[in-house]
Design a protein around this motif. Sequence first.
Motif, PDB file in Angstrom:
ATOM      1  N   LEU A 122      32.026  42.863 -22.750  1.00  0.00           N
ATOM      2  CA  LEU A 122      31.319  42.268 -21.618  1.00  0.00           C
ATOM      3  C   LEU A 122      31.211  40.748 -21.759  1.00  0.00           C
ATOM      4  CD1 LEU A 122      28.518  44.899 -21.004  1.00  0.00           C
ATOM      5  CD2 LEU A 122      30.429  44.363 -19.505  1.00  0.00           C
ATOM      6  N   ALA A 123      31.067  40.276 -22.990  1.00  0.00           N
ATOM      7  CA  ALA A 123      31.035  38.826 -23.206  1.00  0.00           C
ATOM      8  C   ALA A 123      32.369  38.197 -22.826  1.00  0.00           C
ATOM      9  CB  ALA A 123      30.706  38.532 -24.672  1.00  0.00           C
ATOM     10  N   THR A 124      33.463  38.883 -23.128  1.00  0.00           N
ATOM     11  CA  THR A 124      34.787  38.397 -22.727  1.00  0.00           C
ATOM     12  C   THR A 124      34.891  38.317 -21.212  1.00  0.00           C
ATOM     13  OG1 THR A 124      35.850  39.328 -24.698  1.00  0.00           O
ATOM     14  CG2 THR A 124      37.265  38.902 -22.799  1.00  0.00           C
ATOM     15  N   GLY A 133      32.397  30.489 -11.225  1.00  0.00           N
ATOM     16  CA  GLY A 133      31.052  30.485 -10.656  1.00  0.00           C
ATOM     17  C   GLY A 133      30.541  31.875 -10.347  1.00  0.00           C
ATOM     18  N   MET A 134      31.008  32.884 -11.086  1.00  0.00           N
ATOM     19  CA  MET A 134      30.644  34.277 -10.823  1.00  0.00           C
ATOM     20  C   MET A 134      29.727  34.833 -11.901  1.00  0.00           C
ATOM     21  SD  MET A 134      34.296  35.870  -9.575  1.00  0.00           S
ATOM     22  CE  MET A 134      35.159  35.190  -8.153  1.00  0.00           C
ATOM     23  N   LYS A 135      28.983  35.863 -11.526  1.00  0.00           N
ATOM     24  CA  LYS A 135      28.126  36.593 -12.454  1.00  0.00           C
ATOM     25  C   LYS A 135      28.631  38.026 -12.608  1.00  0.00           C
ATOM     26  CE  LYS A 135      23.955  33.929 -11.351  1.00  0.00           C
ATOM     27  NZ  LYS A 135      22.543  33.998 -10.905  1.00  0.00           N
ATOM     28  N   VAL A 156      22.922  46.267 -24.475  1.00  0.00           N
ATOM     29  CA  VAL A 156      24.273  45.711 -24.540  1.00  0.00           C
ATOM     30  C   VAL A 156      24.291  44.278 -24.017  1.00  0.00           C
ATOM     31  CG1 VAL A 156      26.659  45.965 -23.741  1.00  0.00           C
ATOM     32  CG2 VAL A 156      25.320  47.995 -24.313  1.00  0.00           C
ATOM     33  N   VAL A 157      23.630  44.045 -22.903  1.00  0.00           N
ATOM     34  CA  VAL A 157      23.587  42.705 -22.310  1.00  0.00           C
ATOM     35  C   VAL A 157      22.925  41.714 -23.260  1.00  0.00           C
ATOM     36  CG1 VAL A 157      22.534  41.338 -20.461  1.00  0.00           C
ATOM     37  CG2 VAL A 157      23.709  43.485 -19.919  1.00  0.00           C
ATOM     38  N   GLN A 158      21.865  42.139 -23.932  1.00  0.00           N
ATOM     39  CA  GLN A 158      21.212  41.269 -24.905  1.00  0.00           C
ATOM     40  C   GLN A 158      22.173  40.867 -26.016  1.00  0.00           C
ATOM     41  OE1 GLN A 158      17.605  43.850 -25.570  1.00  0.00           O
ATOM     42  NE2 GLN A 158      16.605  41.873 -25.680  1.00  0.00           N
ATOM     43  N   ARG A 159      22.913  41.825 -26.524  1.00  0.00           N
ATOM     44  CA  ARG A 159      23.838  41.539 -27.618  1.00  0.00           C
ATOM     45  C   ARG A 159      24.981  40.635 -27.166  1.00  0.00           C
ATOM     46  NH1 ARG A 159      24.221  46.398 -31.990  1.00  0.00           N
ATOM     47  NH2 ARG A 159      22.121  47.271 -31.721  1.00  0.00           N
ATOM     48  N   ALA A 160      25.420  40.814 -25.920  1.00  0.00           N
ATOM     49  CA  ALA A 160      26.504  39.972 -25.408  1.00  0.00           C
ATOM     50  C   ALA A 160      26.049  38.525 -25.267  1.00  0.00           C
ATOM     51  CB  ALA A 160      26.992  40.501 -24.065  1.00  0.00           C
ATOM     52  N   ASN A 161      24.785  38.325 -24.864  1.00  0.00           N
ATOM     53  CA  ASN A 161      24.145  37.003 -24.842  1.00  0.00           C
ATOM     54  C   ASN A 161      24.948  35.980 -24.043  1.00  0.00           C
ATOM     55  OD1 ASN A 161      22.167  35.105 -25.468  1.00  0.00           O
ATOM     56  ND2 ASN A 161      23.211  34.447 -27.340  1.00  0.00           N
ATOM     57  N   PRO A 163      24.970  33.762 -20.309  1.00  0.00           N
ATOM     58  CA  PRO A 163      24.038  33.343 -19.251  1.00  0.00           C
ATOM     59  C   PRO A 163      24.334  33.958 -17.891  1.00  0.00           C
ATOM     60  CG  PRO A 163      25.566  31.570 -19.794  1.00  0.00           C
ATOM     61  CD  PRO A 163      25.760  32.624 -20.824  1.00  0.00           C
ATOM     62  N   ASN A 164      25.589  34.336 -17.645  1.00  0.00           N
ATOM     63  CA  ASN A 164      25.955  34.889 -16.337  1.00  0.00           C
ATOM     64  C   ASN A 164      26.127  36.406 -16.364  1.00  0.00           C
ATOM     65  OD1 ASN A 164      28.285  34.649 -17.937  1.00  0.00           O
ATOM     66  ND2 ASN A 164      29.630  34.563 -16.154  1.00  0.00           N
ATOM     67  N   LEU A 165      25.549  37.054 -17.375  1.00  0.00           N
ATOM     68  CA  LEU A 165      25.626  38.508 -17.501  1.00  0.00           C
ATOM     69  C   LEU A 165      24.233  39.104 -17.388  1.00  0.00           C
ATOM     70  CD1 LEU A 165      27.178  41.151 -18.243  1.00  0.00           C
ATOM     71  CD2 LEU A 165      26.769  40.555 -20.654  1.00  0.00           C
ATOM     72  N   GLY A 166      24.076  40.093 -16.495  1.00  0.00           N
ATOM     73  CA  GLY A 166      22.780  40.736 -16.316  1.00  0.00           C
ATOM     74  C   GLY A 166      22.924  42.231 -16.148  1.00  0.00           C
TER      75      GLY A 166
END
Length: 275
Positions: A122-124, A133-135, A156-161, A163-166
Amino acid sequence: MPISLDRFSFSTVAMGGDLEHKLEAIRGAGFGSVELWASDLLKHPGGAHAAAQAVKDSGLKVGSFQMLRDFDSGPREARAQKIEVAKNLMQIMQSVDARLLRVSATTSPFSTDNIDQAAEDLATLATLAIPLGMKIGFEALPNAMWIRDYAQAWEVVQRANCPNLGVVVNAFHVFVRKSPLDALRQIPVEKIALVPLADFVMDFEHPAEVLQHQRVFPGEGSQRFGELLKLLEGQGYRGDYAFEVLNDGYGNAKPSFVAERGRTSVDWLNAQTTA
C-alpha cells in the motif's frame, strides 16, 4: 448541525441504465458528487473519452473511484503486473479528475497473511499516487483473505505511514459484521478516506452473503446509522459519505427514482444524526 448535501456522493453502481442517465438523475436529485467505477468509462459505447466528457458535462465532481482489487499481499512475481494495473487505473482517474482511489483488501487464496507486506504494498501504491495529487482509501472486506474489519485495515494503514493513505469505513460492512463502533475513536478523522453507506433488512449470518445485492438506503433497513454518524461527526469527521447501494431491484428501476430515494435518505440521516 445537519450534514451538508455536498458531502454526499452517489455511486453509479446503485443504478441501472447508461452513464448519461445516471449522471442526470444524480444531478437532478441535488447531489454534486458521483462515485465512478472503471467500467463506467471502459465499457461506455462511445469509448472512455466520450464517457469522460459526459462526466465533465454533468458538472458533478468525482468524489471517489472504484476499484483496485487484490493489490496487497500477493506473490512477489506478480507485483510488477499489479503496479501496471494501478497505473492504468490512475490514468483513467485523471481523465475525470478523480482524486480518491478505493482499494479493497485481497481475496486471493495466493496471498500471504504478512501484515508488513500488505503495508509495504500500500505504501508503494500511495507513493505512485502522490505526484498525481491522488489519495488511496484502503477497505477491509468481510470475505477478504486476511483483512476483514476496519480496525485491521487501520493497522495496515498505520504501518504503511503515508500521508495520502487512509481507511475506507464501509458502514454496510461494519453493520453486517457487527463490528464495535467504539474502535472508530482510535482512527484520526483525517485518516478516514471515505464512509460508504448502505443499509439492509435481513440479518446475514454468513460473511459470504454480504455480496448478495440486497442492500437498501439508510432508513429503509434496520441499522443504527444515527449512532454511527453521531460518533463520526462528533469526532470531527468532515469527509464524504457515498451511497453504495447494491440492489438488483434498483438496477431495474429508473435512475431518477433511485436518486430520489438517496435524497430522501440524506434527510433521514440528518434527522437521526441531529436527534
